[in-house]
Design an enzyme around this catalytic site. Sequence first.
Site, short mmCIF file in Angstrom:
data_model
loop_
_atom_site.label_atom_id
_atom_site.label_comp_id
_atom_site.label_asym_id
_atom_site.label_seq_id
_atom_site.Cartn_x
_atom_site.Cartn_y
_atom_site.Cartn_z
N ASP A 1 0.78 -1.24 -0.16
CA ASP A 1 0.01 0.03 -0.02
C ASP A 1 0.78 1.17 -0.09
O ASP A 1 1.53 1.27 1.02
CB ASP A 1 -1.03 0.00 1.11
CG ASP A 1 -1.92 1.35 1.42
OD1 ASP A 1 -2.77 1.44 0.37
OD2 ASP A 1 -1.80 1.92 2.05
N THR B 1 -3.08 4.95 -4.05
CA THR B 1 -1.93 5.90 -3.35
C THR B 1 -0.75 5.53 -4.08
O THR B 1 0.18 6.37 -4.21
CB THR B 1 -1.90 5.45 -1.74
OG1 THR B 1 -2.02 4.18 -1.79
CG2 THR B 1 -3.09 6.12 -1.09
N THR B 2 -0.62 4.27 -4.61
CA THR B 2 0.61 4.07 -5.44
C THR B 2 0.68 4.75 -6.66
O THR B 2 1.85 5.44 -6.98
CB THR B 2 0.78 2.68 -5.57
OG1 THR B 2 0.55 2.13 -4.27
CG2 THR B 2 2.31 2.14 -6.02
N ASP C 1 -9.31 0.01 2.07
CA ASP C 1 -9.39 0.40 0.59
C ASP C 1 -10.66 0.09 -0.11
O ASP C 1 -11.21 0.70 -0.93
CB ASP C 1 -8.02 -0.25 -0.08
CG ASP C 1 -6.68 0.80 0.31
OD1 ASP C 1 -6.66 1.40 1.03
OD2 ASP C 1 -5.77 0.28 -0.52
#
Length: 535
Positions: free
Chosen positions: A69, A102-103, A400
Amino acid sequence: MALAFDEYGRPFFILKEQESKTRLRGLDAQKSNITAGRAVARILRSSLGPKGMDKMLQSPDGDITITNDGATILEQMDVDNQIAKLMVDLSRSQDYEIGDGTTGVVVMAGALLEQAGNLLDRGIHPIRIAEGYEVASRMAVENLEKIAHKFEFGEADVEPLIQTCMTTLSSKIVNRCKRSLAEIAVKAVLAVADLERKDVNLDLIKVEGKVGGKLEDTELIYGIVVDKDMSHPQMPKQIEDAKIAILTCPFEPPKPKTKHKVDIDTVEKFETLRKQEQQYFDDMVKKCKDVGATLVICQWGFDDEANHLLMHRNLPAVRWVGGVELELIAIATGGRIVPRFQELTPEKLGLAGLVREKAFGTTKDRMLYIEHCANSRAVTIFIRGGNKMMIEETKRSIHDALCVARNLVRNNSIVYGGGSAEIACSLAVEAGADRYPGVEQYAIRAFAEALDSIPMALAENSGLQPIETLSAVKHQQVKENNPCCGIDCSDIGTNDMREQNVFETLIGKQQQILLATQVVKMILKIDDVITPSEF
């Protein structure tokens, strides 16, 4: 810095310890900032997609975290460079607002910085690059609106929501159980969602974990699970149709606020004091019994005398329950939190169909299940796993999935995943670059190339030839005029993401592009970096 005056009274600044500071100006400052931003993006690049690798992070006190994550990796990293900290903030803001992607947002920002570095080498002014990026980001967001599809779902038909949550979970360690976990996440969101207002309060969903069992044992409980047990081992372990008194006042005699001392010099005085204390406990238990309570949940502890009395009066009790859990229990059972015994009335009691204590394995671990509540709008996802790291990573994955389901309840537009949205936007931005006569068109084309970095990273992490795969998919999109063609990461045999059921939320993808562009513009506008030297 100090202010001084010359002989004519004119002010001037004295910069102290100038020799102990390092300073970068102009192009050197921009190049240094771009290198720092790209270094952070490079760390996360290999974690992108369903075949992305995990990172193991060890904290100073020896705790180990294994995750892919993006927000968690950057949160746990000890970053000194200020530009790298901007990238950490970028990932955090994507996590707070959308909860997923987020990545991708950091990889996107890194690609934009890399392209900006090439343009700076060609002599293009950073402000013109920033303006070009702004125009290109608007074009990309508009194109996302065009290629987006509406997802119609209701309480009876939740399959679209489950498929989108499965896309999110497919890139996590828990992907072998992605179907069951996606179903749990969707059921939890719909249990607390207000579909008329299109609002979801994720605070009503409690995620609890316990080491032991296997991942398949993860369950959704329509109620609250508290990591506590009954205060006395002989109290009943199961209470049906419970009336719950929720207290924030301790089961003990009140202590005066002032400093005091009681001298007891005879046995009679001690007996009197003990009787008074016992009478006080008796009154407290009686008040709870009189209002009809069959279970007491207390924020504070109580001594053995009170515990013994409660057991004798057949009033089960739970002690040391935290404030957040108390609030959730009050919401779920429809009760009121009572700060004083004098205020306890039958209307303030919470109602639950079943309260039971459950033991796990051969250990003495027990938890309290409060189920079939009067208001089922508070639910608990109870996670099991082989070790603590697995449970923590599952919690992050479930978070998520919950965020994705919430975003779809708010806005039911989706785009297709597998890099197909980025490729479609790249083609649209490339085509629109020719409409701008100035230097900005170079920046717009660079933005289109940066968009290609996401599908290229997906192909690379899946063990495919990145350039060859990307060019083949681009050709297919143009030839078939199909914006759903993406990278076949799972080697299913088709590049059409509609057939693979790979979906992403529209608002999540738009936020990625806008946030990455904002941060890159900010970094490009810095032309002077003054840092204190290290001792």
